[in-house]
Design a protein around this motif. Structure first.
Motif, PDB file in Angstrom:
ATOM      1  N   THR A 136       0.862  -1.181   0.000  1.00  0.00           N
ATOM      2  CA  THR A 136       0.000   0.000   0.000  1.00  0.00           C
ATOM      3  C   THR A 136       0.901   1.233   0.000  1.00  0.00           C
ATOM      4  OG1 THR A 136      -0.038   0.167   2.415  1.00  0.00           O
ATOM      5  CG2 THR A 136      -1.728  -1.246   1.384  1.00  0.00           C
ATOM      6  N   PRO A 137       0.348   2.401  -0.244  1.00  0.00           N
ATOM      7  CA  PRO A 137       1.174   3.612  -0.127  1.00  0.00           C
ATOM      8  C   PRO A 137       1.800   3.745   1.270  1.00  0.00           C
ATOM      9  CG  PRO A 137      -0.850   4.129  -1.277  1.00  0.00           C
ATOM     10  CD  PRO A 137      -0.986   2.709  -0.781  1.00  0.00           C
ATOM     11  N   GLU A 138       1.070   3.294   2.299  1.00  0.00           N
ATOM     12  CA  GLU A 138       1.579   3.376   3.669  1.00  0.00           C
ATOM     13  C   GLU A 138       2.767   2.445   3.883  1.00  0.00           C
ATOM     14  OE1 GLU A 138      -2.433   4.898   3.404  1.00  0.00           O
ATOM     15  OE2 GLU A 138      -1.703   2.908   2.899  1.00  0.00           O
ATOM     16  N   THR A 139       2.740   1.247   3.298  1.00  0.00           N
ATOM     17  CA  THR A 139       3.886   0.340   3.456  1.00  0.00           C
ATOM     18  C   THR A 139       5.057   0.806   2.606  1.00  0.00           C
ATOM     19  OG1 THR A 139       2.939  -1.208   1.833  1.00  0.00           O
ATOM     20  CG2 THR A 139       2.619  -1.735   4.160  1.00  0.00           C
ATOM     21  N   MET A 140       4.791   1.372   1.451  1.00  0.00           N
ATOM     22  CA  MET A 140       5.882   1.902   0.618  1.00  0.00           C
ATOM     23  C   MET A 140       6.606   3.032   1.347  1.00  0.00           C
ATOM     24  SD  MET A 140       6.237   0.212  -2.147  1.00  0.00           S
ATOM     25  CE  MET A 140       7.178   1.292  -3.180  1.00  0.00           C
ATOM     26  N   ARG A 141       5.838   3.937   1.985  1.00  0.00           N
ATOM     27  CA  ARG A 141       6.472   5.032   2.730  1.00  0.00           C
ATOM     28  C   ARG A 141       7.291   4.499   3.900  1.00  0.00           C
ATOM     29  NH1 ARG A 141       1.488   7.386   2.346  1.00  0.00           N
ATOM     30  NH2 ARG A 141       1.184   7.402   4.593  1.00  0.00           N
ATOM     31  N   SER A 142       6.837   3.396   4.519  1.00  0.00           N
ATOM     32  CA  SER A 142       7.595   2.846   5.651  1.00  0.00           C
ATOM     33  C   SER A 142       8.946   2.305   5.195  1.00  0.00           C
ATOM     34  CB  SER A 142       6.795   1.763   6.375  1.00  0.00           C
ATOM     35  OG  SER A 142       6.821   0.527   5.704  1.00  0.00           O
ATOM     36  N   LEU A 143       9.029   1.806   3.972  1.00  0.00           N
ATOM     37  CA  LEU A 143      10.305   1.307   3.455  1.00  0.00           C
ATOM     38  C   LEU A 143      11.302   2.450   3.285  1.00  0.00           C
ATOM     39  CD1 LEU A 143       9.012  -1.181   0.731  1.00  0.00           C
ATOM     40  CD2 LEU A 143       9.754  -1.712   3.056  1.00  0.00           C
ATOM     41  N   VAL A 144      10.813   3.585   2.816  1.00  0.00           N
ATOM     42  CA  VAL A 144      11.699   4.725   2.566  1.00  0.00           C
ATOM     43  C   VAL A 144      12.224   5.316   3.869  1.00  0.00           C
ATOM     44  CG1 VAL A 144      11.830   7.051   1.590  1.00  0.00           C
ATOM     45  CG2 VAL A 144      10.594   5.257   0.362  1.00  0.00           C
ATOM     46  N   CYS A 145      11.419   5.338   4.902  1.00  0.00           N
ATOM     47  CA  CYS A 145      11.870   5.989   6.143  1.00  0.00           C
ATOM     48  C   CYS A 145      12.529   5.018   7.116  1.00  0.00           C
ATOM     49  CB  CYS A 145      10.729   6.754   6.802  1.00  0.00           C
ATOM     50  SG  CYS A 145       9.392   5.760   7.423  1.00  0.00           S
ATOM     51  N   ASN A 146      12.750   3.787   6.719  1.00  0.00           N
ATOM     52  CA  ASN A 146      13.366   2.808   7.609  1.00  0.00           C
ATOM     53  C   ASN A 146      14.864   2.696   7.328  1.00  0.00           C
ATOM     54  OD1 ASN A 146      14.073   0.654   9.202  1.00  0.00           O
ATOM     55  ND2 ASN A 146      12.312  -0.598   8.629  1.00  0.00           N
ATOM     56  N   PRO A 147      15.712   3.209   8.241  1.00  0.00           N
ATOM     57  CA  PRO A 147      17.160   3.172   8.015  1.00  0.00           C
ATOM     58  C   PRO A 147      17.756   1.768   8.059  1.00  0.00           C
ATOM     59  CG  PRO A 147      16.707   4.012  10.202  1.00  0.00           C
ATOM     60  CD  PRO A 147      15.380   3.860   9.505  1.00  0.00           C
ATOM     61  N   VAL A 148      16.993   0.798   8.514  1.00  0.00           N
ATOM     62  CA  VAL A 148      17.476  -0.587   8.521  1.00  0.00           C
ATOM     63  C   VAL A 148      17.846  -1.032   7.110  1.00  0.00           C
ATOM     64  CG1 VAL A 148      16.688  -2.985   8.862  1.00  0.00           C
ATOM     65  CG2 VAL A 148      16.360  -1.288  10.661  1.00  0.00           C
ATOM     66  N   TYR A 149      17.131  -0.536   6.120  1.00  0.00           N
ATOM     67  CA  TYR A 149      17.404  -0.926   4.736  1.00  0.00           C
ATOM     68  C   TYR A 149      18.758  -0.417   4.244  1.00  0.00           C
ATOM     69  CZ  TYR A 149      12.719  -2.714   4.695  1.00  0.00           C
ATOM     70  OH  TYR A 149      11.598  -3.432   5.004  1.00  0.00           O
ATOM     71  N   ALA A 150      19.336   0.541   4.977  1.00  0.00           N
ATOM     72  CA  ALA A 150      20.669   1.035   4.642  1.00  0.00           C
ATOM     73  C   ALA A 150      21.752   0.307   5.450  1.00  0.00           C
ATOM     74  CB  ALA A 150      20.751   2.543   4.881  1.00  0.00           C
ATOM     75  N   GLY A 151      21.353  -0.707   6.217  1.00  0.00           N
ATOM     76  CA  GLY A 151      22.330  -1.522   6.932  1.00  0.00           C
ATOM     77  C   GLY A 151      22.603  -1.082   8.353  1.00  0.00           C
ATOM     78  N   ILE A 152      21.570  -0.820   9.124  1.00  0.00           N
ATOM     79  CA  ILE A 152      21.724  -0.428  10.526  1.00  0.00           C
ATOM     80  C   ILE A 152      21.787  -1.682  11.398  1.00  0.00           C
ATOM     81  CG2 ILE A 152      20.611   0.773  12.465  1.00  0.00           C
ATOM     82  CD1 ILE A 152      21.663   2.647  10.294  1.00  0.00           C
ATOM     83  N   GLY A 153      22.701  -1.679  12.358  1.00  0.00           N
ATOM     84  CA  GLY A 153      22.810  -2.793  13.292  1.00  0.00           C
ATOM     85  C   GLY A 153      23.185  -4.088  12.601  1.00  0.00           C
TER      86      GLY A 153
END
Length: 86
Positions: free
Chosen positions: A26-43
């Motif tokens: 959904t648009p809401e899940t797509m926005r959550s992917l963009v604002c989640n720094p985990v996808y950039a390799g956190i922790g």
């Protein structure tokens, strides 16, 4: 920040955390992917996108939705990702 802004409540979370096995975006899940720094390799999480891609996408979202909305959403998805719901 203006003095009057301190009394204003923060925006409400407007993303839906994308869980493993998600079958419908959904648009809401797509926005959550963009604002989640985990996808950039956190922790302990491996990077799925490079820093430049994540930062530029995040900057675009901040321009569109505002810094407070982005930060509220980022805290929410980060807490979900590392298992520290608030």
């Amino acid at each position: 920040m203006k003095k009057s802004d301190k009394n204003r409540p923060l925006p409400k979370v407007n993303v839906e955390y994308a869980t493993a096995g998600l079958t419908h975006m959904t648009p809401e899940t797509m926005r959550s992917l963009v604002c989640n720094p985990v996808y950039a390799g956190i922790g302990p999480f491996p990077a799925l996108v490079d820093d430049e891609t994540w930062v530029r996408a995040a900057a675009q979202m901040i321009e569109k939705e505002g810094s407070e909305q982005f930060l509220v959403n980022m805290l929410y998805v980060l807490r979900q990702a590392i298992g520290t719901e608030h």
